[in-house]
Write an enzyme that holds these catalytic residues in place. Structure first.
Site, PDB file in Angstrom:
ATOM      1  N   GLU A   1      42.910  42.246 -18.316  1.00 21.32           N
ATOM      2  CA  GLU A   1      41.983  41.046 -18.249  1.00 21.32           C
ATOM      3  C   GLU A   1      40.394  41.284 -18.299  1.00 21.32           C
ATOM      4  O   GLU A   1      39.575  40.721 -17.974  1.00 21.32           O
ATOM      5  CB  GLU A   1      42.485  40.277 -16.828  1.00 21.32           C
ATOM      6  CG  GLU A   1      43.571  40.038 -16.843  1.00 21.32           C
ATOM      7  CD  GLU A   1      43.915  39.093 -15.483  1.00 21.32           C
ATOM      8  OE1 GLU A   1      42.778  38.595 -14.658  1.00 21.32           O
ATOM      9  OE2 GLU A   1      44.970  38.992 -14.923  1.00 21.32           O
TER      10      GLU A   1
ATOM     11  N   LYS B   1      48.032  28.023 -10.520  1.00 24.67           N
ATOM     12  CA  LYS B   1      47.988  28.429 -12.006  1.00 24.67           C
ATOM     13  C   LYS B   1      49.079  27.118 -12.572  1.00 24.67           C
ATOM     14  O   LYS B   1      50.210  26.935 -12.190  1.00 24.67           O
ATOM     15  CB  LYS B   1      49.068  29.606 -12.083  1.00 24.67           C
ATOM     16  CG  LYS B   1      48.300  30.819 -11.757  1.00 24.67           C
ATOM     17  CD  LYS B   1      49.171  32.002 -11.697  1.00 24.67           C
ATOM     18  CE  LYS B   1      48.327  33.333 -11.446  1.00 24.67           C
ATOM     19  NZ  LYS B   1      49.408  34.526 -11.202  1.00 24.67           N
TER      20      LYS B   1
HETATM   21  C1  2PG Z   1      47.805  37.137 -10.761  1.00 28.51           C
HETATM   22  C2  2PG Z   1      47.533  36.969 -12.253  1.00 28.51           C
HETATM   23  C3  2PG Z   1      46.027  36.907 -12.809  1.00 28.51           C
HETATM   24  P1  2PG Z   1      49.596  37.311 -14.120  1.00 28.51           P
HETATM   25  O1  2PG Z   1      48.625  37.758 -10.407  1.00 28.51           O
HETATM   26  O2  2PG Z   1      47.004  36.570 -10.109  1.00 28.51           O
HETATM   27  O3  2PG Z   1      45.666  38.143 -12.409  1.00 28.51           O
HETATM   28  O4  2PG Z   1      48.329  37.805 -13.145  1.00 28.51           O
HETATM   29  O5  2PG Z   1      49.069  36.375 -15.115  1.00 28.51           O
HETATM   30  O6  2PG Z   1      50.047  38.557 -14.692  1.00 28.51           O
HETATM   31  O7  2PG Z   1      50.399  36.859 -12.904  1.00 28.51           O
HETATM   32 MG    MG Z   2      48.130  37.303  -8.062  1.00 27.42          MG
END
Ligand code: 2PG
Ligand code: MG
Length: 424
Positions: free
Chosen positions: A204, A336
């Site tokens: 990231e 998300k």
């Molecule tokens: C998280 C995300 C973003 P990933 O764990 O919060 O940092 O990671 O998209 O790999 O789940």
């Molecule tokens: Mg996380």
């Protein structure tokens, strides 16, 4: 004006060089919207599942089947529907898929389509997405949460903790928060170079964590804030994503870096010690997604003064958020859209948190693109926090920069400190 006329799927590439799904929707009157599915690496087991081909192409990550779903079944179901009725579109997508985790058509196919529908509606209305989503009522920008060191699954598990982040909690406004973060990021790079530890960046954009202990990263973070001429704990605070599900289950945690194993209490004690010693105001996934008792105990011990975010545990699911609220596990949710699969479901999880006085952090994934939809969601829904990764690499900077554009209309003001779980 907003009747869906066409739905087109396109194979594009994400920040890890993997194929992903872009959906483009055209509505009557000519409005066009498009959106790209992001992808996680440290995923919760309750998330919507991406449809990947699983064959020899691109390590099994190809998305031809998901694209076929967009162009075929999804297009057939959505053409003729009203794009402005996001809920009806999302319900149609959920029903069409028919599985609890969107595995038949693919969470990637569904989320790209759901977000593209919102973009097409905004385009038809002639307003930016944030305005279309929230009737233009937004008056503040979300507080950025920005990674300085990457770790965990985003850095070959070089250190256990996944995200070492800063929040410019004392900044006057969104623009100043970015200025301060840029100074911290630069200062951290210089300190890493001076210590002969500068080895590029993680997934990231945060510096590769060439540390001997997790605490060494925390020490370096505090020193970076100071070296940037800012006051740790006053102007800039620390936020961590422990992502504990990645190194433990059933209440046993294996700290690879230090070669020791901790039980749920042991990990909690270690984190509570960090809260004493470092200016940390937010901790995500302190215990594993299956360690609900641990999350409840940690929230009881620390939830009065710090934000405790559920990511893998809550997976942007309104029902799980309500259950967390009831149990006293966490006091904030990570939102998300691709964990839920549709915008309506992500919004429901966001609303459930906000209604209970919880925090809600709209978040990108570790696999991202130039898509800036989440910035508009955070602003349009009047969200108070935004997590996008680091302050480098254009899949991240595209989002911070989009925020600057949006702030020209909304105003750059940040929410008052009372809006955050650590400020009450
Ligand atoms: C998280 C995300 C973003 P990933 O764990 O919060 O940092 O990671 O998209 O790999 O789940
Ligand atoms: Mg996380």
């Amino acid at each position: 004006m907003t009747e869906i006329q066409s739905v087109h799927g396109r194979r594009v590439w994400d920040s890890r060089g993997r194929p992903t799904v872009e959906t483009e929707i055209q509505v009557a009157g000519g409005g066009v919207g498009r959106a790209i599915a992001p992808a996680g690496a440290s995923t919760g087991s309750g998330e919507a599942v991406d449809l990947r081909d699983g064959d020899q192409t691109f390590g099994g990550y190809d998305v031809r089947n998901a694209l076929a779903a967009v162009e075929g079944e999804i297009a057939k179901a959505l053409v003729g529907m009203d794009a402005a009725d996001q809920n009806a579109v999302d319900q149609a997508l959920i029903a069409l898929d028919g599985t609890p985790n969107k595995s038949r058509l693919g969470g990637n196919a569904i989320v790209a389509t759901s977000m593209a529908v919102a973009h097409a509606t905004a385009a038809a209305r002639g307003v930016p997405l944030w305005h279309s989503l929230g009737d233009g009522t937004a008056r503040t920008m979300p507080l950025p949460e920005i990674q300085i060191f990457g770790g965990g699954a985003h850095a070959g598990r070089r250190v256990d903790v996944q995200d070492f982040m800063v929040m410019a909690t004392g900044a006057e406004d969104y623009a100043e928060a970015l200025d301060w973060t840029a100074r911290v990021y630069l200062a951290a790079g210089k300190l890493m170079a001076d210590a002969d530890k500068l080895q590029g960046v993680a997934d990231e954009g945060g510096y590769w964590p060439a540390f001997d202990t997790n605490e060494a990263a925390l020490d370096m973070l505090v020193r970076s804030i100071e070296a940037a001429g800012l006051v740790p704990g006053e102007q800039v605070t620390i936020s961590l994503d422990i992502a504990a599900s990645e190194f433990g289950s059933a209440g046993r945690y294996r700290l690879g870096l230090e070669g020791r194993e901790l039980d749920s209490n042991g990990l909690s004690e270690m984190l509570l010690g960090w809260l004493e010693r470092y200016p940390i105001v937010s901790v995500e996934d302190p215990l594993g997604e299956d360690d609900v008792a641990g999350l409840i105990a940690f929230t009881a011990a620390a939830g009065e003064k710090v934000q405790i975010i559920g990511d893998d545990y809550l997976v942007t699911n309104a029902e799980r958020v309500r259950s967390g609220i009831e149990k006293g596990a966490c006091n904030a949710v990570l939102v998300k859209p691709n964990q839920a699969g549709t915008l309506s479901e992500a919004k429901a999880a966001f609303d459930a948190a906000m209604a209970a006085g919880w925090g809600a952090v709209v978040s990108a994934r570790s696999g991202e693109t130039e898509d800036v939809t989440i910035v508009h969601l955070a602003v349009g829904w009047c969200g108070t926090q935004l997590k996008v990764g680091s302050f480098a690499r254009s899949e991240r900077m595209a989002k911070w920069n989009e925020g600057l554009r949006v702030a020209e209309t909304v105003g750059s003001a940040l929410p008052p400190v009372s809006a955050f779980p650590w400020g009450r």
